[in-house]
Design a protein around this motif. Structure first.
Motif, short mmCIF file in Angstrom:
data_model
loop_
_atom_site.label_atom_id
_atom_site.label_comp_id
_atom_site.label_asym_id
_atom_site.label_seq_id
_atom_site.Cartn_x
_atom_site.Cartn_y
_atom_site.Cartn_z
N TYR A 196 5.43 7.85 3.89
CA TYR A 196 5.15 7.45 2.51
C TYR A 196 5.27 5.93 2.43
CZ TYR A 196 5.26 7.54 -2.62
OH TYR A 196 4.98 7.34 -3.95
N PRO A 197 4.16 5.20 2.52
CA PRO A 197 4.21 3.74 2.62
C PRO A 197 4.96 3.06 1.48
CG PRO A 197 2.02 4.53 3.15
CD PRO A 197 2.78 5.71 2.63
N THR A 255 8.54 3.15 2.53
CA THR A 255 8.92 2.79 3.90
C THR A 255 8.35 1.42 4.25
OG1 THR A 255 7.04 4.08 4.77
CG2 THR A 255 9.19 5.17 4.67
N SER A 256 7.16 1.40 4.84
CA SER A 256 6.60 0.15 5.37
C SER A 256 6.39 -0.91 4.30
CB SER A 256 5.29 0.43 6.10
OG SER A 256 4.32 0.98 5.23
N HIS A 257 6.09 -0.50 3.07
CA HIS A 257 5.77 -1.47 2.02
C HIS A 257 6.74 -1.40 0.84
CE1 HIS A 257 2.12 -1.43 4.42
NE2 HIS A 257 1.76 -2.54 3.83
N ARG A 264 1.82 -3.65 -4.39
CA ARG A 264 1.30 -2.47 -3.69
C ARG A 264 -0.01 -2.00 -4.33
NH1 ARG A 264 6.92 -1.00 -3.43
NH2 ARG A 264 6.71 0.30 -5.30
N ALA A 265 -0.06 -2.01 -5.65
CA ALA A 265 -1.28 -1.59 -6.33
C ALA A 265 -2.45 -2.50 -5.98
CB ALA A 265 -1.05 -1.57 -7.84
N GLN A 266 -2.17 -3.79 -5.85
CA GLN A 266 -3.23 -4.72 -5.49
C GLN A 266 -3.80 -4.43 -4.11
OE1 GLN A 266 -2.01 -8.83 -5.58
NE2 GLN A 266 -4.09 -9.58 -5.76
N PRO A 271 1.04 5.32 -5.89
CA PRO A 271 2.11 6.30 -5.64
C PRO A 271 1.66 7.55 -4.90
CG PRO A 271 2.30 5.42 -7.85
CD PRO A 271 1.00 4.90 -7.30
N GLY A 272 0.37 7.89 -4.97
CA GLY A 272 -0.11 9.11 -4.32
C GLY A 272 -0.68 8.91 -2.93
#
Length: 383
Positions: free
Chosen positions: A336-337, A340-342, A350-352, A357-358
């Motif tokens: 689940y990035p 975890t990774s992000h 993240r949205a950019q 979330p999904g």
């Protein structure tokens, strides 16, 4: 015991911290000869198992300069950057970069006075517009983590060469079976050998190989002086993994393609990120650039219910895709990035990048594909 007559088919594990010298003359030869006179002294600097691993990866990558194996993937990135950069230098990267790399570059190397800036991958090819007078290195991934954006490697290499800037490629998602970046004109190739090179989720390692022997020499020096060298047992295990790399990558890729097509038609999934699909925006580039008609074993999906709750429901129901923070083992897993990774990025950041979330990343293993399909159908609420 004299082992001279013994000729093992498999290189033994040299589980020793030091090697013996027979005389002061041998000791002097070790320290003064460019290749240590074919001798070994201290496993912090070199040992036969690490040398075998690096030589094999260098052969697969066409890296005449050689390289170094390190105790973790990020230790390889550390060695690669420090081999060519110093205080006051600048590194240029795509915004779509593995979160661990961002943390190392922006949080740790920045404390040493090495700057890093990020631009969208689509703009990165215009290196001349984004470079600074102190830019020494460009770092990019063959396939971005987690949304599998495809890098135009030859184009980026040409742009870097035109500006006199070195290019480091992260090939962890593809391995030398799918890409050989030095053939594009890259200067170094970096692998988290924890992933496909070792391939069995039982090794933590990094490998960097270089075109230029001078850079390779710097890599070895840094590994020695910073204590980054990979230990004998892990080196031996990674070499063992390499022996099945070609077979594994083929099966990873074939399974991933089958699952990607299944998921693309599944109503519980709104989007599939896999370059093997004709609908992927980078498909034509990947088809031209990746080797063997293979697209790798990594894919990501965006669930139709674009929420963390939907992802958690998947995780609770799946049997063959356990939640794990790494990837590329022979057994499948999911990640689940956003957590975890992000996780170090803000929700807006993240949205950019498209990491909503999904979004769920799947590392497709080499199990029977029919079993994986049944499990995914169940986990998505249809079985």
């Amino acid at each position: 015991m004299d082992l001279t007559p013994i000729h093992p088919k498999v290189t033994p594990i040299y589980q020793t911290s030091v090697f013996k010298f027979n005389s002061l003359a041998e000791l002097e030869t070790y320290y003064t000869s460019p290749d240590h006179g074919g001798m070994y002294g201290y496993s912090r600097s070199e040992h036969p198992n690490s040398d075998e691993l690096v030589a094999e990866v260098a052969r697969l990558e066409g890296a005449s300069g050689g390289g170094v194996a390190t105790g973790a993937g990020l230790a390889g990135l550390l060695a690669a950057v420090l081999a060519v950069c110093q205080t006051g230098d600048h590194v240029l990267c795509p915004a779509e970069l593995y979160g661990g790399s961002v943390v190392l570059l922006s949080n740790e190397l920045s404390r040493l006075g090495i700057e890093t800036s990020y631009v969208p991958l689509a703009q990165l090819y215009d290196v001349a517009s984004h470079r600074r007078p102190n830019t020494k290195l460009v770092l990019a991934e063959v396939l971005s983590n987690p949304l599998l954006t495809v890098l135009d490697g030859p184009r980026l290499a040409q742009a870097c060469q035109a500006e006199g800037i070195l290019l480091l490629i992260d090939s962890s998602f593809t391995s030398p079976m799918l890409t050989q970046p030095l053939s594009w004109g890259a200067d170094m190739v970096w692998h988290s050998a924890t992933k496909y090179l070792a391939g069995h989720s039982d090794v933590t390692a990094g490998i960097v190989v270089a075109r230029d022997p001078a850079i390779a020499k710097n890599l070895r020096r840094l590994a020695t002086n910073l204590g980054l060298m990979l230990a004998p047992l892990e080196s031996w295990l990674a070499v063992r993994g390499l022996k099945t790399l070609r077979l594994r990558m083929r099966q990873h890729s074939e399974n991933a393609m089958t699952l990607a097509r299944f998921l693309a038609d599944n109503p519980a999934v709104s989007q599939v990120f896999y370059p093997g699909l004709e609908s992927h925006p980078g498909h034509d580039l990947a088809a031209h650039q990746l080797l063997g008609g293979l697209y790798g074993g990594m894919l990501s999906i965006r669930l139709a219910d674009d929420s963390a709750a939907a992802v958690d429901a998947f995780i609770q129901k799946t049997k063959l895709f356990p939640l794990a923070p790494s990837l590329a083992g022979v057994s499948s897993s999911c990640s689940y990035p956003a957590a975890t990774s992000h996780r170090g990025l803000t929700e807006a950041q993240r949205a950019q990048l498209g990491i909503t979330p999904g979004v769920l990343r799947l590392s497709v293993g080499i199990e029977e594909v029919a079993d994986l399909l049944v499990d995914l159908e169940h986990a998505l609420g249809q079985g």
